[in-house]
Every structure is written in structure tokens, then in C-alpha cells.
Write an enzyme that holds these catalytic residues in place. Structure first.
Site, PDB file in Angstrom:
ATOM      1  N   GLY A   1       0.246   1.133  -3.326  1.00 35.66           N
ATOM      2  CA  GLY A   1       0.214   0.500  -4.612  1.00 35.66           C
ATOM      3  C   GLY A   1       1.076   1.286  -5.512  1.00 35.66           C
TER       4      GLY A   1
ATOM      5  N   ALA B   1       0.819  -1.329   0.007  1.00 36.06           N
ATOM      6  CA  ALA B   1      -0.020  -0.047   0.154  1.00 36.06           C
ATOM      7  C   ALA B   1       0.703   1.291   0.226  1.00 36.06           C
ATOM      8  CB  ALA B   1      -0.816  -0.025   1.056  1.00 36.06           C
TER       9      ALA B   1
ATOM     10  N   ASP C   1       9.076  -3.973   0.024  1.00 36.34           N
ATOM     11  CA  ASP C   1       9.566  -2.678   0.324  1.00 36.34           C
ATOM     12  C   ASP C   1       9.076  -2.274   1.756  1.00 36.34           C
ATOM     13  OD1 ASP C   1       9.793   0.278  -0.158  1.00 36.34           O
ATOM     14  OD2 ASP C   1       7.929   0.289  -1.297  1.00 36.34           O
TER      15      ASP C   1
ATOM     16  N   CYS D   1      13.126   3.275   2.135  1.00 40.80           N
ATOM     17  CA  CYS D   1      13.351   4.654   1.732  1.00 40.80           C
ATOM     18  C   CYS D   1      14.297   5.162   3.082  1.00 40.80           C
ATOM     19  CB  CYS D   1      11.834   5.271   1.401  1.00 40.80           C
ATOM     20  SG  CYS D   1      10.824   5.343   2.799  1.00 40.80           S
TER      21      CYS D   1
ATOM     22  N   ASP E   1      -0.612  -6.132   2.298  1.00 36.08           N
ATOM     23  CA  ASP E   1      -0.359  -5.186   3.140  1.00 36.08           C
ATOM     24  C   ASP E   1      -1.076  -5.330   4.619  1.00 36.08           C
ATOM     25  OD1 ASP E   1       1.006  -2.158   2.740  1.00 36.08           O
ATOM     26  OD2 ASP E   1      -0.122  -2.269   4.643  1.00 36.08           O
TER      27      ASP E   1
HETATM   28  C1  LIG Z   1       6.952   1.921   2.256  1.00 38.47           C
HETATM   29  S1  LIG Z   1       5.211   1.746   2.686  1.00 38.47           S
HETATM   30  C2  LIG Z   1       4.963   0.601   0.988  1.00 38.47           C
HETATM   31  C3  LIG Z   1       4.830   1.538  -0.277  1.00 38.47           C
HETATM   32  C4  LIG Z   1       4.498   0.772  -1.610  1.00 38.47           C
HETATM   33  N1  LIG Z   1       5.379  -0.273  -1.639  1.00 38.47           N
HETATM   34  C5  LIG Z   1       4.251   1.593  -2.696  1.00 38.47           C
HETATM   35  O1  LIG Z   1       5.195   1.556  -3.545  1.00 38.47           O
HETATM   36  O2  LIG Z   1       3.277   2.500  -2.881  1.00 38.47           O
HETATM   37  C6  LIG Z   1       5.382   0.350   3.607  1.00 38.47           C
HETATM   38  C7  LIG Z   1       3.932  -0.473   3.754  1.00 38.47           C
HETATM   39  O3  LIG Z   1       4.286  -1.567   4.468  1.00 38.47           O
HETATM   40  C8  LIG Z   1       3.066  -1.964   5.263  1.00 38.47           C
HETATM   41  N2  LIG Z   1       3.506  -3.059   6.337  1.00 38.47           N
HETATM   42  C9  LIG Z   1       4.282  -2.963   7.663  1.00 38.47           C
HETATM   43  N3  LIG Z   1       4.403  -3.908   8.247  1.00 38.47           N
HETATM   44  C10 LIG Z   1       3.879  -4.913   7.273  1.00 38.47           C
HETATM   45  C11 LIG Z   1       3.822  -6.499   7.445  1.00 38.47           C
HETATM   46  N4  LIG Z   1       4.195  -6.956   8.527  1.00 38.47           N
HETATM   47  N5  LIG Z   1       3.311  -6.865   6.423  1.00 38.47           N
HETATM   48  C12 LIG Z   1       2.725  -6.356   5.341  1.00 38.47           C
HETATM   49  N6  LIG Z   1       2.726  -4.940   5.270  1.00 38.47           N
HETATM   50  C13 LIG Z   1       3.503  -4.386   6.194  1.00 38.47           C
HETATM   51  C14 LIG Z   1       2.522  -0.819   5.701  1.00 38.47           C
HETATM   52  O4  LIG Z   1       1.359  -0.596   6.004  1.00 38.47           O
HETATM   53  C15 LIG Z   1       2.958   0.259   4.531  1.00 38.47           C
HETATM   54  O5  LIG Z   1       1.661   0.450   3.618  1.00 38.47           O
END
Ligand SMILES: C[S@@+](CC[C@H](N)C(=O)[O-])C[C@H]1O[C@@H](n2cnc3c(N)ncnc32)[C@H](O)[C@@H]1O
Length: 422
Positions: A255, A253, A318, A371, A273
Site C-alpha cells: 500500500g 500491497a 506496479d 522495480c 492484490d
Molecule cells: C511490487 S509489489 C507492489 C508494491 C505496492 N504497489 C506498493 O507500492 O506498496 C507487487 C504486488 O503485486 C501482487 N501481485 C502479483 N501478481 C498479482 C496479480 N496477478 N494480481 C494482483 N496482484 C498481484 C503481489 O502480491 C505484490 O504485493
């Protein structure tokens, strides 16, 4: 209600920005603080400018205010004075209006503090240069917490100042052209027809000459472009996805990278997510681009809860991180993070790598991304993983060198490591 005069707008904008900065200082994110029910959409741009500006420059503004205040004031009044000082420094030509409006705004929080606010801001105007000269700590100079400055200096002895300074710039607006629909050259021509300009940054990235409201970005609603930093656009091509592959985007998320993966290849994508509130944004983003995927809410470190047991040929992790590479866009992060977050995050990043590695097919590739500019959650997380995992190999990347893209005026900071299962 009669239309607000310009100066009345400034009073309300300072009031709202002060409230938002006070909430950040109490631990809330700036985007949450600015989107609460109390946020006034008519003043949105002005409030954002003041709140973002105050937080970008918080180290210096805090130090100036400490010189001017001789007794503690309420947090909301303190934060409003920071926003007013930011406005005085950014727009010195309107200083008298700013002082007048800031004093009125302070009275909304605490009528008895009007005199104090007036004295503080007028004293600033009288002695600005001498005051700034006395604010000579690292935190005042660079506007980051000392621990953050120390970590960046230790990690990047040649580039540390440019990394810190890049984080205090205004972020550019960069688009990713959906190559299924049109080429970057065709999109640049489209911009030109509307009197807009951009620069082709490589592959599918176009840096707009000036940021635009999202609804004014040509072709955005039709899925011709997405908004994504040029550094983030490196991820999907590194994953080397081919048509028909089973692909997992493990922290997907909202996305952004999932959409890019599908632009590059027709693959069977699972977008996962942990945050159920953010999951619908993945589907919305993919639908805008004309794609679909299996979109699931679950914890990537506990696959039993969401996996069907199948292996993936490509996995993008990510990972949640300090986000220290994207402070241009989120200046509140500089003040919300704690030094102790870094080892905690590195541990959870390691757990995610361990769990997802089990889901990777032999010969498959996993791209680890953050990031962040802190090596503890980047190269060190990957090195520790490789030390405990037989059969994992880190592949060299042509770009960014060594996996670390440091932030500059044109893009944010990211780390990438591509791991192959032998
Ligand atoms: C850096 S953001 C991702 C951005 C996304 N990849 C994009 O390009 O739009 C990190 C995401 O990891 C999710 N997250 C955190 N811990 C997680 C877990 N244990 N399993 C799956 N998702 C996780 C968060 O809710 C957040 O939406």
C-alpha cells in the site's frame, strides 16, 4: 538465563546468520528466513548485518571459500563460514574473536567440523590478499551471477558498473512527507528539534542522514510520514490523479503507492492484490494515514473475479517483476532469481496490461511500473503491448528520462511508462 557476553552473542549471531544464508541458498527469501520462529529478536540487528553482508558479497566470499575448502561441507556449515568471512573482512580488528566464535558456532551444526572451520578461517587470515587476488571472475568481482552481469552490461553499456555497484551499497532510509499534514520543510524542522537530520530530495522525499528503527521515526505512527524510496515516490505524481476520479491500484500491497495517491487527491481508490495475506497491510497503511479505499483480494489479470464492471480513469500497474532494481534492500534477490524468470515475468506482465487496458476509461491513463533494470520486463513489455493494442499511446515523461531510473546511492531502480487510451 544469565546475560550473554559479547562474544557469546557473536557465536549465536553467526549461527543464526549461517542458518538464514543456508535457507536463502535453498530457495527461501531472506526476510522469511530471518522471521521464522527460530529467529532470536535479541540478536536481530547483528544477525541481519551478518546475513545481509554475506549475501551482498556472496560472489567474492563464495570464491574465497572455494579456494580454502578442499572437500565439500554441509550447506549450513558452508553458509556459516561465509558469514564468518564477511565478518572478518568487515571488522578485521576483531578477527581473533571472530574465528573463535565462528568455530564454536560451527560446532553447534556439526562438532566434527570444528577443526576444519578453524583451519579455513586461519588460512584466510594468513593469505587474505593473495586469495582475493586469485578470485578474479566477474561474479567474484561484482558479486552477482554471471547471467545478471551480462544482461546489465548489454542493457546499459555506459552505466552497467555503477548499476551493479549501487546494488551492493547499504540502502538509505527515505521518508515521504504526507503533504496533507505538513510540508517537507516543517518536517525537517521537526527532525532538527529531535537532533536528527535529513535532506529534502525533491517533492515530498526526505533522505534521513542515518537510518532509524521505524518506531523512532518522528510522526510515523501519526501518519505524518511513510517510509518509501525516493524512486518509488515518482509513481503517484506521474499518474496525475484528480479529486473524484475512479482509480485502480492493481498490485497494491503493502500500500505504499496507494497511500501516496490518496495524499495527492481525494479519489475513489480500489486497491487490489492477489495475495490475501498481504491485503490487510494495505488497509493498515491507509488507516495510519487517515484514508480509506475499497481494498480487495484478486487477480488483476482476471477482473471477472473482483471487478464491478465500472471503468477506471487512472490505473497503476506496479507489476510483479524480478525486483532487480531493489537489490540494495534485498540482496537475496541476486541469488534467488534465474535468467529464465525474465521471459516468464514479461509474459505475465503483458497479460496484466492486456486485461487492465479493458478496464481503462477512454481518455484514461495507465501507469506501468516495475522495480527492475532489465529492459525485457520494462521498455520491451511496453513496446510489445503498444504493437498489439490499437488506441494506446505512450506519453513522454519529464522524469525519469526514457522511463528508466537506474539505481544509485540515493535511490533504487524503477521503470515507468505512462499509457493513454485514445
Ligand atoms: C511490487 S509489489 C507492489 C508494491 C505496492 N504497489 C506498493 O507500492 O506498496 C507487487 C504486488 O503485486 C501482487 N501481485 C502479483 N501478481 C498479482 C496479480 N496477478 N494480481 C494482483 N496482484 C498481484 C503481489 O502480491 C505484490 O504485493
Amino acid at each position: 538465563m544469565p546475560p550473554l557476553s559479547r562474544s557469546a552473542n557473536l557465536e549465536l549471531a553467526l549461527y543464526a546468520a549461517g542458518a538464514a544464508v543456508a535457507q536463502v541458498r535453498a530457495g527461501r527469501s531472506l526476510s522469511e528466513a530471518l522471521s521464522g520462529p527460530e529467529a532470536d529478536s535479541n540478536l536481530g540487528a547483528a544477525v541481519q548485518d551478518l546475513a545481509y553482508g554475506a549475501l551482498r558479497n556472496l560472489g567474492l566470499l563464495d570464491a574465497i571459500l572455494a579456494e580454502l575448502l578442499h572437500k565439500p561441507v554441509k550447506p549450513a556449515v558452508h553458509a556459516l563460514l561465509l558469514a564468518a568471512l564477511y565478518q572478518l573482512r568487515a571488522r578485521p580488528q576483531t578477527s581473533h574473536t571472530t574465528v573463535d566464535q565462528a568455530v564454536r558456532a560451527v560446532a553447534r551444526f556439526e562438532p566434527a567440523a570444528k577443526g576444519l572451520a578453524n583451519a579455513v578461517l586461519r588460512n584466510y587470515l594468513r593469505e587474505a590478499d593473495a586469495l582475493v587476488a586469485r578470485c578474479n571472475s566477474d561474479t567474484a568481482h561484482y558479486s552477482y551471477p554471471q547471467w545478471w552481469i551480462d544482461r546489465v552490461r548489454a542493457a546499459w553499456p555506459q552505466q552497467w558498473e555503477s548499476v551493479l555497484n549501487a546494488g551492493n551499497l547499504h540502502p538509505p532510509m527515505t521518508l515521504r512527507v504526507n503533504r496533507r499534514r505538513l510540508t517537507p520543510e516543517q518536517y525537517l524542522a521537526k527532525l532538527g528539534e529531535r537532533g536528527l537530520a535529513g535532506e529534502h530530495l525533491g517533492a515530498q522525499a526526505i533522505l534521513l542522514e542515518r537510518p532509524l528503527p521505524i518506531e523512532s521515526v518522528p510522526g510515523f505512527a501519526a501518519g505524518e510520514v511513510s517510509i518509501q524510496d525516493a524512486g518509488a515516490q515518482l509513481a503517484a505524481p506521474l499518474l496525475d490523479v484528480r479529486p473524484g476520479m475512479r482509480v485502480l491500484d492493481a498490485c497494491a500491497a503493502p500500500g505504499g503507492k496507494a497511500g501516496h495517491i490518496l495524499e495527492l487527491a481525494d479519489c475513489a481508490l480500489t486497491a487490489l492484490d492477489i495475495d490475501p495475506a498481504r491485503v490487510p497491510r494495505i488497509s493498515d497503511n491507509l488507516a495510519r494515514l487517515g484514508f480509506s479505499a475499497r481494498v480487495v483480494s484478486g487477480d488483476c489479470a482476471s477482473p471477472a473475479g473482483w471487478s464491478d464492471g465500472g471503468r477506471f480513469e487512472r490505473i497503476l500497474l506496479d507489476a510483479p517483476c524480478t525486483a532487480s532494481g531493489v537489490v540494495k534492500r534485498h540482496p537475496d534477490i541476486k541469488w534467488l532469481r534465474r535468467d529464465s524468470d525474465i521471459p516468464r515475468l514479461a509474459t505475465s506482465q503483458g497479460r496484466m496490461l492486456d486485461a487492465l487496458w479493458q478496464l481503462l476509461a477512454p481518455g484514461g491513463k495507465l501507469l506501468y511500473a516495475t522495480c527492475s533494470v532489465f529492459p525485457q520486463e520494462n521498455a520491451q513489455t511496453v513496446t510489445s503491448f503498444l504493437a498489439r493494442c490499437d488506441g494506446a499511446r505512450r506519453l513522454p515523461l519529464a522524469e525519469p528520462e526514457g522511463g528508466q531510473l537506474l539505481p544509485d546511492a540515493r535511490h533504487d531502480g524503477f521503470f515507468y511508462a505512462l499509457l493513454e487510451k485514445q
